[in-house]
Scaffold this motif. Structure first.
Motif, short mmCIF file in Angstrom:
data_model
loop_
_atom_site.label_atom_id
_atom_site.label_comp_id
_atom_site.label_asym_id
_atom_site.label_seq_id
_atom_site.Cartn_x
_atom_site.Cartn_y
_atom_site.Cartn_z
N ARG A 179 -11.49 9.24 5.92
CA ARG A 179 -11.29 9.62 4.52
C ARG A 179 -10.35 10.83 4.44
NH1 ARG A 179 -14.72 7.34 0.76
NH2 ARG A 179 -16.51 6.19 1.61
N GLY A 180 -9.46 10.78 3.46
CA GLY A 180 -8.58 11.92 3.21
C GLY A 180 -7.36 11.98 4.09
N LYS B 130 -0.66 13.85 -0.01
CA LYS B 130 -1.40 14.67 0.97
C LYS B 130 -2.33 15.65 0.26
CE LYS B 130 0.50 16.19 4.74
NZ LYS B 130 -0.26 15.48 5.78
N GLN B 131 -1.89 16.20 -0.87
CA GLN B 131 -2.75 17.11 -1.65
C GLN B 131 -3.98 16.39 -2.17
OE1 GLN B 131 -0.12 18.73 -4.64
NE2 GLN B 131 1.24 19.60 -3.08
N LEU B 132 -3.79 15.13 -2.61
CA LEU B 132 -4.94 14.34 -3.05
C LEU B 132 -5.91 14.12 -1.90
CD1 LEU B 132 -3.21 11.64 -5.30
CD2 LEU B 132 -4.73 13.47 -6.05
N GLY B 133 -5.39 13.92 -0.71
CA GLY B 133 -6.25 13.77 0.44
C GLY B 133 -7.08 15.00 0.71
N THR C 73 -4.53 7.70 2.14
CA THR C 73 -3.28 6.99 1.90
C THR C 73 -2.85 6.25 3.16
OG1 THR C 73 -2.48 8.59 0.25
CG2 THR C 73 -0.82 7.21 1.33
N MET C 74 -2.52 4.98 2.99
CA MET C 74 -1.95 4.18 4.07
C MET C 74 -0.61 3.65 3.58
SD MET C 74 -3.90 1.39 6.39
CE MET C 74 -3.21 0.87 7.96
N MET C 75 0.46 4.11 4.22
CA MET C 75 1.82 3.83 3.73
C MET C 75 2.62 3.06 4.77
SD MET C 75 4.87 6.54 2.71
CE MET C 75 4.00 7.20 1.28
N VAL C 76 3.18 1.92 4.37
CA VAL C 76 4.15 1.20 5.18
C VAL C 76 5.53 1.75 4.84
CG1 VAL C 76 5.29 -1.02 5.49
CG2 VAL C 76 2.80 -0.92 5.38
N THR C 77 6.31 2.09 5.86
CA THR C 77 7.63 2.64 5.57
C THR C 77 8.60 2.40 6.72
OG1 THR C 77 8.81 4.64 4.83
CG2 THR C 77 7.12 4.94 6.51
N HIS C 78 9.88 2.33 6.37
CA HIS C 78 10.96 2.40 7.34
C HIS C 78 11.69 3.74 7.20
CE1 HIS C 78 10.53 -2.08 7.33
NE2 HIS C 78 10.80 -1.90 8.61
N ASP C 79 11.14 4.64 6.40
CA ASP C 79 11.76 5.93 6.10
C ASP C 79 11.32 6.95 7.15
OD1 ASP C 79 12.76 8.26 5.03
OD2 ASP C 79 12.07 7.87 2.99
#
Length: 238
Positions: free
Chosen positions: A36-37, A191-194, A201-207
Motif C-alpha cells: 500500500r502507498g 507519490k504525495q497521494l501514496g 500507483t502502478m504505472m506502465v510507461t516507456h518514459d
C-alpha cells in the motif's frame, strides 16, 4: 490469505487470448505483492504483457488461472457486482484521454465522482476544481475538450481518475502526451497521494524520465516478470 499491508497480491497468474488451437499465452506465472502507498513503474517492450496485467489487476478482464487479491478481495470467480464495487475504489488513467467532448473539463472530472456514487454537488464541484488546480488547469475549468491541447486533455483525464481519492491508481502511459515539467508534477502528485493516503500507483510507461521517481521497477518480457528492482530499500516483496 489477504495481507492488509498489500494492495495487490498475485500468485501463479497466467492468461491466454483466443481458444483452442488459436490460443496464445500472454502471461506466465506472475507472482507479485504490491505494498500500500507505493509507486510502482512497469516497463518492458511492446507486446510483453504490461497492459494485459494492468487490466487483470483492475477487474477489467476475467482471471483465468491463478489468484489475484485486490484490496483483500479475490478476483478469480468474482461476480459482476463484486467487480463493480472494487472498480469504484480504483482510478484508471489511459493514454487515450477518453473525454466527453460535450462536457467541460470540470464536468468530465465530476464524472469520476458520479460513478463512485458521490451526490453532493457543491462538494463535488469543489473537489473537481481542486484537483484540476493541482494539475495546473485552474484557468481551464470550463473549457470544452475541443479548446484544450492534447496535454491539457490528458491532465483532465488524470484529474478524473484522482478526484475520488482511489485506493489504487492503474495508469497506462499517462505521461506520454505531457512535457517533462507537467509529467513530473503528475508523478509527484501520485507519490504525495501514496504518502498521505496510502494510495498505490502502478504505472506502465516507456518514459525513462519517470524511473528515478519510482519506488520499485517491474520489468516484463514475453509475458514473464523478468526484473523487480526496489529503488528505495523499503523491503518490498515480490
Amino acid at each position: 490469505m489477504p495481507d492488509e499491508d498489500f494492495s495487490i497480491q498475485a500468485s501463479a497468474l497466467n492468461h491466454w487470448f483466443g481458444v483452442g488451437e488459436a490460443s496464445k499465452q500472454a502471461l506466465f506465472d506472475i507472482d507479485l505483492r504490491i505494498k500500500r502507498g507505493s509507486f510502482i513503474v512497469m516497463v518492458g517492450p511492446s507486446g510483453s504483457g504490461k497492459t494485459t496485467l494492468l487490466t487483470l489487476l483492475g477487474c477489467l478482464r476475467e482471471i483465468q488461472d491463478g489468484s489475484v487479491l485486490l484490496l483483500g478481495k479475490e478476483l478469480r470467480n468474482a461476480t459482476s457486482a463484486q467487480n463493480v464495487r472494487l472498480r469504484r475504489r480504483l482510478g484508471f488513467i489511459f493514454q487515450a484521454h477518453n473525454l466527453h467532448e460535450s462536457l467541460t473539463a470540470r464536468q468530465n472530472v465530476l464524472m469520476g465522482l458520479q460513478v463512485k456514487g458521490y451526490l453532493d454537488r457543491e462538494a463535488s464541484d469543489k473537489a473537481a476544481a481542486h484537483v484540476l488546480t493541482l494539475l495546473g488547469l485552474s484557468d481551464r475549468l470550463d473549457y470544452l475538450p475541443a479548446n484544450l491541447s492534447g496535454g491539457q486533455k490528458q491532465r483532465v483525464a488524470i484529474g478524473r481518475a484522482l478526484v475520488g481519492n482511489p485506493d489504487v491508481v492503474l495508469a497506462d502511459e499517462p505521461t506520454a502526451a505531457l512535457d517533462w515539467e507537467t509529467a513530473a508534477k503528475v508523478v509527484d502528485l501520485l507519490k504525495q497521494l501514496g504518502q498521505a493516503r496510502a494510495t498505490t500507483t502502478m504505472m506502465v510507461t516507456h518514459d525513462n524520465r519517470i524511473l528515478d521517481r519510482a519506488d520499485r521497477i517491474l520489468t516484463l518480457e514475453d509475458g514473464r516478470l523478468a526484473g523487480d528492482e526496489d529503488r528505495i530499500g523499503k523491503g518490498l516483496e515480490s
